[in-house]
Scaffold this motif. Structure first.
Motif, PDB file in Angstrom:
ATOM      1  N   SER A  47       0.860  -1.191   0.000  1.00 17.47           N
ATOM      2  CA  SER A  47       0.000   0.000   0.000  1.00 17.47           C
ATOM      3  C   SER A  47       0.887   1.229   0.000  1.00 17.47           C
ATOM      4  O   SER A  47       2.115   1.128  -0.015  1.00 17.47           O
ATOM      5  CB  SER A  47      -0.907   0.011   1.231  1.00 17.47           C
ATOM      6  N   ASP A  48       0.270   2.386   0.022  1.00 16.74           N
ATOM      7  CA  ASP A  48       1.029   3.636   0.073  1.00 16.74           C
ATOM      8  C   ASP A  48       1.223   4.140   1.493  1.00 16.74           C
ATOM      9  O   ASP A  48       1.627   5.285   1.701  1.00 16.74           O
ATOM     10  CB  ASP A  48       0.304   4.716  -0.754  1.00 16.74           C
ATOM     11  N   VAL A  49       0.926   3.281   2.478  1.00 15.66           N
ATOM     12  CA  VAL A  49       1.063   3.703   3.870  1.00 15.66           C
ATOM     13  C   VAL A  49       2.522   3.521   4.298  1.00 15.66           C
ATOM     14  O   VAL A  49       3.049   2.396   4.267  1.00 15.66           O
ATOM     15  CB  VAL A  49       0.143   2.887   4.798  1.00 15.66           C
ATOM     16  N   PRO A  50       3.195   4.590   4.733  1.00 18.54           N
ATOM     17  CA  PRO A  50       4.601   4.474   5.147  1.00 18.54           C
ATOM     18  C   PRO A  50       4.746   3.552   6.349  1.00 18.54           C
ATOM     19  O   PRO A  50       3.840   3.441   7.175  1.00 18.54           O
ATOM     20  CB  PRO A  50       4.990   5.911   5.506  1.00 18.54           C
ATOM     21  N   MET A  51       5.893   2.910   6.464  1.00 21.68           N
ATOM     22  CA  MET A  51       6.146   2.001   7.574  1.00 21.68           C
ATOM     23  C   MET A  51       6.025   2.728   8.910  1.00 21.68           C
ATOM     24  O   MET A  51       5.560   2.159   9.905  1.00 21.68           O
ATOM     25  CB  MET A  51       7.528   1.358   7.437  1.00 21.68           C
ATOM     26  N   GLY A  52       6.388   4.001   8.929  1.00 26.27           N
ATOM     27  CA  GLY A  52       6.321   4.765  10.162  1.00 26.27           C
ATOM     28  C   GLY A  52       4.896   5.051  10.618  1.00 26.27           C
ATOM     29  O   GLY A  52       4.675   5.452  11.759  1.00 26.27           O
ATOM     30  N   ARG A  53       3.935   4.842   9.724  1.00 28.00           N
ATOM     31  CA  ARG A  53       2.533   5.107  10.063  1.00 28.00           C
ATOM     32  C   ARG A  53       1.676   3.841  10.121  1.00 28.00           C
ATOM     33  O   ARG A  53       0.561   3.884  10.615  1.00 28.00           O
ATOM     34  CB  ARG A  53       1.916   6.039   9.008  1.00 28.00           C
ATOM     35  N   ILE A  54       2.188   2.733   9.608  1.00 23.32           N
ATOM     36  CA  ILE A  54       1.348   1.567   9.391  1.00 23.32           C
ATOM     37  C   ILE A  54       0.736   1.019  10.673  1.00 23.32           C
ATOM     38  O   ILE A  54      -0.435   0.616  10.695  1.00 23.32           O
ATOM     39  CB  ILE A  54       2.129   0.454   8.644  1.00 23.32           C
ATOM     40  N   TYR A  55       1.509   1.015  11.798  1.00 23.61           N
ATOM     41  CA  TYR A  55       0.961   0.446  13.026  1.00 23.61           C
ATOM     42  C   TYR A  55      -0.193   1.298  13.575  1.00 23.61           C
ATOM     43  O   TYR A  55      -1.213   0.768  14.029  1.00 23.61           O
ATOM     44  CB  TYR A  55       2.062   0.281  14.077  1.00 23.61           C
ATOM     45  N   ASP A  56      -0.035   2.622  13.519  1.00 28.17           N
ATOM     46  CA  ASP A  56      -1.112   3.502  13.972  1.00 28.17           C
ATOM     47  C   ASP A  56      -2.363   3.322  13.104  1.00 28.17           C
ATOM     48  O   ASP A  56      -3.486   3.288  13.607  1.00 28.17           O
ATOM     49  CB  ASP A  56      -0.668   4.967  13.918  1.00 28.17           C
ATOM     50  N   VAL A  57      -2.153   3.205  11.790  1.00 27.56           N
ATOM     51  CA  VAL A  57      -3.274   3.071  10.872  1.00 27.56           C
ATOM     52  C   VAL A  57      -3.992   1.737  11.104  1.00 27.56           C
ATOM     53  O   VAL A  57      -5.222   1.675  11.150  1.00 27.56           O
ATOM     54  CB  VAL A  57      -2.796   3.190   9.415  1.00 27.56           C
ATOM     55  N   LEU A  58      -3.224   0.651  11.253  1.00 28.04           N
ATOM     56  CA  LEU A  58      -3.827  -0.652  11.509  1.00 28.04           C
ATOM     57  C   LEU A  58      -4.572  -0.664  12.846  1.00 28.04           C
ATOM     58  O   LEU A  58      -5.646  -1.258  12.970  1.00 28.04           O
ATOM     59  CB  LEU A  58      -2.764  -1.742  11.482  1.00 28.04           C
ATOM     60  N   GLY A  59      -4.008  -0.004  13.839  1.00 34.84           N
ATOM     61  CA  GLY A  59      -4.685   0.085  15.126  1.00 34.84           C
ATOM     62  C   GLY A  59      -6.004   0.845  15.005  1.00 34.84           C
ATOM     63  O   GLY A  59      -7.002   0.496  15.653  1.00 34.84           O
ATOM     64  N   SER A  60      -6.017   1.857  14.149  1.00 35.73           N
ATOM     65  CA  SER A  60      -7.225   2.645  13.963  1.00 35.73           C
ATOM     66  C   SER A  60      -8.328   1.841  13.280  1.00 35.73           C
ATOM     67  O   SER A  60      -9.477   1.841  13.731  1.00 35.73           O
ATOM     68  CB  SER A  60      -6.915   3.896  13.136  1.00 35.73           C
ATOM     69  N   ILE A  61      -7.999   1.124  12.203  1.00 37.88           N
ATOM     70  CA  ILE A  61      -9.048   0.359  11.522  1.00 37.88           C
ATOM     71  C   ILE A  61      -9.466  -0.850  12.357  1.00 37.88           C
ATOM     72  O   ILE A  61     -10.605  -1.309  12.265  1.00 37.88           O
ATOM     73  CB  ILE A  61      -8.628  -0.070  10.097  1.00 37.88           C
ATOM     74  N   GLU A  62      -8.562  -1.332  13.216  1.00 37.47           N
ATOM     75  CA  GLU A  62      -8.952  -2.413  14.124  1.00 37.47           C
ATOM     76  C   GLU A  62      -9.942  -1.889  15.163  1.00 37.47           C
ATOM     77  O   GLU A  62     -10.909  -2.567  15.509  1.00 37.47           O
ATOM     78  CB  GLU A  62      -7.715  -3.000  14.804  1.00 37.47           C
ATOM     79  N   SER A  63      -9.732  -0.653  15.648  1.00 35.61           N
ATOM     80  CA  SER A  63     -10.649  -0.078  16.626  1.00 35.61           C
ATOM     81  C   SER A  63     -12.013   0.207  16.012  1.00 35.61           C
ATOM     82  O   SER A  63     -13.026   0.259  16.707  1.00 35.61           O
ATOM     83  CB  SER A  63     -10.064   1.213  17.204  1.00 35.61           C
ATOM     84  N   ARG A  64     -12.044   0.385  14.691  1.00 30.01           N
ATOM     85  CA  ARG A  64     -13.306   0.591  13.986  1.00 30.01           C
ATOM     86  C   ARG A  64     -13.990  -0.738  13.644  1.00 30.01           C
ATOM     87  O   ARG A  64     -15.008  -0.758  12.985  1.00 30.01           O
ATOM     88  CB  ARG A  64     -13.067   1.368  12.686  1.00 30.01           C
ATOM     89  N   GLN A  65     -13.377  -1.835  14.069  1.00 33.27           N
ATOM     90  CA  GLN A  65     -13.886  -3.193  13.805  1.00 33.27           C
ATOM     91  C   GLN A  65     -13.917  -3.502  12.309  1.00 33.27           C
ATOM     92  O   GLN A  65     -14.819  -4.162  11.807  1.00 33.27           O
ATOM     93  CB  GLN A  65     -15.283  -3.372  14.411  1.00 33.27           C
ATOM     94  N   ASP A  89     -15.008  -9.005   6.841  1.00 32.58           N
ATOM     95  CA  ASP A  89     -15.768  -9.130   5.604  1.00 32.58           C
ATOM     96  C   ASP A  89     -16.257  -7.759   5.139  1.00 32.58           C
ATOM     97  O   ASP A  89     -16.797  -6.983   5.934  1.00 32.58           O
ATOM     98  CB  ASP A  89     -16.972 -10.042   5.838  1.00 32.58           C
ATOM     99  N   PRO A  90     -16.074  -7.404   3.859  1.00 35.55           N
ATOM    100  CA  PRO A  90     -16.435  -6.063   3.373  1.00 35.55           C
ATOM    101  C   PRO A  90     -17.879  -5.673   3.652  1.00 35.55           C
ATOM    102  O   PRO A  90     -18.153  -4.511   3.966  1.00 35.55           O
ATOM    103  CB  PRO A  90     -16.143  -6.152   1.871  1.00 35.55           C
ATOM    104  N   ASP A  91     -18.838  -6.606   3.524  1.00 36.39           N
ATOM    105  CA  ASP A  91     -20.227  -6.244   3.788  1.00 36.39           C
ATOM    106  C   ASP A  91     -20.412  -5.776   5.231  1.00 36.39           C
ATOM    107  O   ASP A  91     -21.074  -4.760   5.496  1.00 36.39           O
ATOM    108  CB  ASP A  91     -21.153  -7.435   3.519  1.00 36.39           C
ATOM    109  N   ALA A  92     -19.829  -6.515   6.153  1.00 35.88           N
ATOM    110  CA  ALA A  92     -19.932  -6.135   7.565  1.00 35.88           C
ATOM    111  C   ALA A  92     -19.183  -4.827   7.817  1.00 35.88           C
ATOM    112  O   ALA A  92     -19.657  -3.958   8.566  1.00 35.88           O
ATOM    113  CB  ALA A  92     -19.382  -7.245   8.456  1.00 35.88           C
ATOM    114  N   ALA A  93     -18.021  -4.679   7.190  1.00 37.60           N
ATOM    115  CA  ALA A  93     -17.230  -3.470   7.377  1.00 37.60           C
ATOM    116  C   ALA A  93     -17.985  -2.242   6.882  1.00 37.60           C
ATOM    117  O   ALA A  93     -18.030  -1.196   7.548  1.00 37.60           O
ATOM    118  CB  ALA A  93     -15.894  -3.601   6.647  1.00 37.60           C
ATOM    119  N   LEU A  94     -18.598  -2.366   5.698  1.00 39.75           N
ATOM    120  CA  LEU A  94     -19.332  -1.232   5.140  1.00 39.75           C
ATOM    121  C   LEU A  94     -20.559  -0.893   5.984  1.00 39.75           C
ATOM    122  O   LEU A  94     -20.893   0.288   6.162  1.00 39.75           O
ATOM    123  CB  LEU A  94     -19.743  -1.537   3.698  1.00 39.75           C
ATOM    124  N   ASP A  95     -21.236  -1.909   6.509  1.00 39.52           N
ATOM    125  CA  ASP A  95     -22.372  -1.656   7.385  1.00 39.52           C
ATOM    126  C   ASP A  95     -21.933  -0.888   8.634  1.00 39.52           C
ATOM    127  O   ASP A  95     -22.626   0.033   9.095  1.00 39.52           O
ATOM    128  CB  ASP A  95     -23.041  -2.967   7.802  1.00 39.52           C
TER     129      ASP A  95
END
Length: 267
Positions: A35-53, A70-76
């Motif tokens: 992806s275009d996410v820098p290594m210095g940001r990837i852990y924060d970004v992954l933590g954020s989308i994990e917190s969003r379930q 699953d994308p359907d659940a994520a989009l909901d």
């Protein structure tokens, strides 16, 4: 083109989630590389989308791996979160508007009368609705004929809705129609909108031969006067809005004379 950022994700969050969907279980380094996410940001970004379930992590693996929900659940989930945000924002705006209503006093009535004019066949109904909404005490309205091109059912239903609001505010409403108007609208006397309005003691409608124009008097100081096209009198042309107590009194006196000579509209 729609994007996950439209549902509230940041650019990096959207890219990380898409990379997870494409890659399957992957480490943070692998996701950064795809992806275009820098290594210095990837852990924060992954933590954020994990917190969003939107993603889950596999803590047992070394290094830790992440997998997309699953994308359907994520989009909901994203949609529900976005709707909650918008509802909260709408409530906030409503609160601000209520606070401002208390802070902003009505402008004082001018020492001398003033008027405005709006040209266009489509402004007559809009201005009439505004006049109704502005009323605090009384509405005295005269109607001669329906302008050509007006959807009678849609217009009467809309006007009736605003009149009901005014009647609920204890505004006195008097409506004076011409026989020509009843001919234009053959079922006017039995119109459900009229029946609804007649349920209010502060509403009364009459029909009189002296009606030859379209005018509305609001609170005894404002006059909304509809003008017809001088070349095609059946067409609406413009609306003149005058705020002048002296002029409004003269128009009201003419209204009262017509009212006294008129007969109740029989349902």
């Amino acid at each position: 083109m729609s994007d996950l950022t439209d549902l509230g994700l940041s650019k990096y969050e959207a890219e990380a989630y898409r990379a997870l969907v494409d890659a399957g279980p992957a480490t943070a380094r692998e996701l950064s590389e795809t992806s275009d996410v820098p290594m210095g940001r990837i852990y924060d970004v992954l933590g954020s989308i994990e917190s969003r379930q939107l993603a889950r992590s596999q803590d047992a693996s070394r290094p830790k791996k992440y997998v997309a929900v699953d994308p359907d659940a994520a989009l909901d989930r994203l949609l529900a979160a976005r709707e909650r945000e918008l509802d909260a924002e709408a409530d906030q705006y409503a609160t601000v508007a209520d606070e401002l209503r208390g802070e902003l006093a009505r402008p004082p009535e001018p020492d001398e009368g003033y008027w405005t004019a709006e040209v266009g066949a489509d402004v007559a109904i809009e201005r009439l609705v505004e006049c109704i909404d502005d009323a605090d005490e009384s509405i005295h309205s005269v109607s001669h004929t329906v302008p050509a091109g007006v959807d009678v059912d849609a217009a009467s239903n809309r006007i009736a809705d605003h009149l009901v609001d005014a009647l609920e505010r204890d505004v006195t409403v008097r409506f004076l129609a011409s026989p020509a108007l009843l001919e234009d609208v053959p079922d006017a006397a039995g119109d459900p909108s009229l029946s609804l309005l007649e349920e209010y003691e502060n509403f009364e409608a009459r029909v009189g031969d002296s009606v030859h124009g379209d005018v509305t008097i609001v609170d005894g100081v404002e006059v909304c006067l509809d003008l017809r096209n001088p070349i095609a009198p059946e067409e609406a042309f413009a609306v003149i809005d005058l705020t002048d107590p002296s002029f409004a009194t003269s128009v009201r006196e003419a209204f009262d004379r017509g009212w006294e000579a008129a007969d109740p509209i029989e349902g």
